[in-house]
Scaffold this active site. Structure first.
Site, PDB file in Angstrom:
ATOM      1  N   TYR A 163       0.716  -1.261   0.077  1.00 15.49           N
ATOM      2  CA  TYR A 163       0.071   0.067  -0.180  1.00 15.49           C
ATOM      3  C   TYR A 163       0.944   1.234  -0.016  1.00 15.49           C
ATOM      4  O   TYR A 163       1.972   1.206   0.114  1.00 15.49           O
ATOM      5  CB  TYR A 163      -0.864  -0.053   1.182  1.00 15.49           C
ATOM      6  CG  TYR A 163      -0.298   0.469   2.435  1.00 15.49           C
ATOM      7  CD1 TYR A 163       0.594  -0.445   3.094  1.00 15.49           C
ATOM      8  CD2 TYR A 163      -0.513   1.639   3.114  1.00 15.49           C
ATOM      9  CE1 TYR A 163       1.314  -0.219   4.203  1.00 15.49           C
ATOM     10  CE2 TYR A 163       0.062   1.914   4.187  1.00 15.49           C
ATOM     11  CZ  TYR A 163       0.844   0.884   4.943  1.00 15.49           C
ATOM     12  OH  TYR A 163       1.432   1.202   6.367  1.00 15.49           O
ATOM     13  N   LYS A 169       6.526  -2.025   1.753  1.00 11.99           N
ATOM     14  CA  LYS A 169       5.226  -1.589   2.412  1.00 11.99           C
ATOM     15  C   LYS A 169       4.075  -2.495   2.387  1.00 11.99           C
ATOM     16  O   LYS A 169       3.238  -2.196   1.573  1.00 11.99           O
ATOM     17  CB  LYS A 169       5.019   0.074   1.841  1.00 11.99           C
ATOM     18  CG  LYS A 169       4.084   0.858   2.908  1.00 11.99           C
ATOM     19  CD  LYS A 169       4.483   2.322   2.575  1.00 11.99           C
ATOM     20  CE  LYS A 169       3.285   2.972   3.182  1.00 11.99           C
ATOM     21  NZ  LYS A 169       3.424   3.040   4.541  1.00 11.99           N
ATOM     22  N   GLU A 171      11.972   2.382  14.262  1.00 11.87           N
ATOM     23  CA  GLU A 171      11.076   3.573  13.655  1.00 11.87           C
ATOM     24  C   GLU A 171       9.575   3.541  14.505  1.00 11.87           C
ATOM     25  O   GLU A 171       9.558   2.705  15.375  1.00 11.87           O
ATOM     26  CB  GLU A 171      10.725   3.299  12.102  1.00 11.87           C
ATOM     27  CG  GLU A 171      10.202   1.818  11.910  1.00 11.87           C
ATOM     28  CD  GLU A 171       9.940   1.697  10.631  1.00 11.87           C
ATOM     29  OE1 GLU A 171       9.696   2.428   9.632  1.00 11.87           O
ATOM     30  OE2 GLU A 171       9.848   0.435   9.955  1.00 11.87           O
ATOM     31  N   LEU A 229      11.034   1.263   7.136  1.00  8.98           N
ATOM     32  CA  LEU A 229      10.636   1.696   5.806  1.00  8.98           C
ATOM     33  C   LEU A 229      11.203   3.142   5.470  1.00  8.98           C
ATOM     34  O   LEU A 229      11.512   3.625   6.275  1.00  8.98           O
ATOM     35  CB  LEU A 229       9.006   2.142   5.884  1.00  8.98           C
ATOM     36  CG  LEU A 229       8.476   2.474   4.655  1.00  8.98           C
ATOM     37  CD1 LEU A 229       8.106   1.148   3.814  1.00  8.98           C
ATOM     38  CD2 LEU A 229       7.225   3.083   4.875  1.00  8.98           C
TER      39      LEU A 229
HETATM   40  N1  PDD Z   1       2.755   5.185   7.210  1.00  6.73           N
HETATM   41  N2  PDD Z   1       7.328   3.830   8.688  1.00  6.73           N
HETATM   42  C1  PDD Z   1       6.421   3.076   8.878  1.00  6.73           C
HETATM   43  C2  PDD Z   1       6.281   1.588   9.460  1.00  6.73           C
HETATM   44  C3  PDD Z   1       5.058   3.523   8.124  1.00  6.73           C
HETATM   45  O1  PDD Z   1       4.116   2.813   8.037  1.00  6.73           O
HETATM   46  C4  PDD Z   1       5.161   4.866   7.549  1.00  6.73           C
HETATM   47  C5  PDD Z   1       4.100   5.315   6.699  1.00  6.73           C
HETATM   48  C6  PDD Z   1       6.589   5.613   7.729  1.00  6.73           C
HETATM   49  C7  PDD Z   1       6.766   6.881   7.127  1.00  6.73           C
HETATM   50  O2  PDD Z   1       6.799   7.002   5.641  1.00  6.73           O
HETATM   51  P1  PDD Z   1       6.244   8.122   4.815  1.00  6.73           P
HETATM   52  O3  PDD Z   1       7.055   9.123   5.122  1.00  6.73           O
HETATM   53  O4  PDD Z   1       6.529   7.449   3.368  1.00  6.73           O
HETATM   54  O5  PDD Z   1       4.713   8.149   5.223  1.00  6.73           O
HETATM   55  C8  PDD Z   1       7.550   4.815   8.201  1.00  6.73           C
HETATM   56  C9  PDD Z   1       1.720   5.296   6.861  1.00  6.73           C
HETATM   57  C10 PDD Z   1       1.546   7.006   6.669  1.00  6.73           C
HETATM   58  C11 PDD Z   1       0.520   4.720   7.026  1.00  6.73           C
HETATM   59  O6  PDD Z   1       0.623   3.292   7.322  1.00  6.73           O
HETATM   60  O7  PDD Z   1      -0.598   5.197   7.162  1.00  6.73           O
END
Ligand code: PDD
Length: 286
Positions: free
Chosen positions: A33, A149, A182, A207
């Protein structure tokens, strides 16, 4: 106004937006996703999100459901039909629908694609960030391919729930070495006592956040000192500032860690500057 979802080729009312019982995303979390911010009617960092989607798909050997150009059209149409000016767009691709069997289907099947979009109040979001938030820590019990992801998010779900029950906004995963990896849905950062911004390298264990990549650009342009290395929970406790980043919340100051005050308990100058500068560095596309 009623919400609309895109599901496998059709725009349908949200309440009728269903997938098949044998969709492999539903049965095996065999899918990936993306979440992309919508701000003032524009998509933030679409290109990088779609690059990451391509990478996630190729790591899992899922054939993309359509071309990137077509996907961009579907994303925009979903945002438009939901009249979202500020909010997010969510897209999910699974390997598709097949008789339940753990191994991939023998014959190629079309991947499933869903796209949804919803509004979020940017003023409310900024207010939470103005005050700073609390984070708890939990053991990192995830697999070692969290750079993909995937929708297999159960450890993340349980971590976020633990945070919620503790009155915190996010949970940071800590690995067996005592290092912060993270957040449950965000990347984690600290600013040391001597003003160095530290975040874990994006090779392994996290991620590769798109928001994270933009922050790296801001730090470089501003001449702020950066170390891409793992940091321990002890370092985080002693940090001058801490924050987390994601597409849905951009930059959020952390003022409490496991109940203890971080720095002076208020959002610090580095995190405030990153929040201010973010949209000068992110890509916005109409
Ligand atoms: N989450 N780490 C994890 C485990 C994440 O699920 C996300 C993003 C990030 C940050 O990535 P980015 O800056 O590309 O959004 C780091 C999204 C927002 C979610 O699951 O809703």
């Amino acid at each position: 106004m009623s919400r609309i979802a895109y599901v496998n080729g059709r725009y349908v009312p949200h309440r009728d937006a269903t997938i098949h019982v044998e969709d492999r995303g539903f049965q095996f979390a065999d899918g990936v996703y993306e979440v992309c911010e919508v701000r003032a009617g524009r998509l933030i960092d679409e290109r990088r999100h779609l690059d990451r989607l391509d990478r996630s798909l190729s790591e899992l050997r899922i054939v993309p459901p359509m071309t990137r150009a077509a996907l961009s059209v579907v994303i925009r149409e979903t945002v438009r039909q939901n009249r979202v000016r500020d909010g997010i767009v969510y897209l999910q691709v699974t390997r598709g629908i097949a008789r339940r069997d753990h191994a991939f289907p023998d014959k190629p099947i079309p991947a499933s694609l869903i796209v949804t979009s919803r509004s979020a109040d940017p003023v409310k979001r900024d207010k939470a960030a103005d005050a700073g938030v609390g984070v708890i820590t939990v053991p990192d019990n995830r697999w070692d391919r969290v750079d993909i992801k995937t929708v297999g998010l159960l450890p993340n779900v349980l971590a976020k729930q633990a945070a919620k029950e503790a009155g915190a906004k996010e949970a940071w995963f800590v690995d067996a070495k005592g290092e912060v990896t993270e957040g449950s849905s965000t990347n984690a950062w600290i600013v040391t006592a001597d003003g160095i911004v530290v975040t874990r390298p994006a090779e392994h264990g996290i991620l590769r956040g798109i928001t994270r990549a933009v922050i790296l650009d801001i730090l470089a342009a501003a001449g702020l000192k950066l170390e891409e290395r793992a940091f321990t929970l002890a370092e985080a406790r002693a940090a001058r500032e801490a924050f987390f980043t994601s597409a849905s919340n951009i930059v959020v100051p952390v003022v409490k860690l496991d109940g203890a005050v971080v720095g002076d308990g208020k959002p610090g100058p580095v995190v405030s500057r990153l929040r201010e500068e973010f949209y000068r560095f992110a890509e916005a596309s109409a």
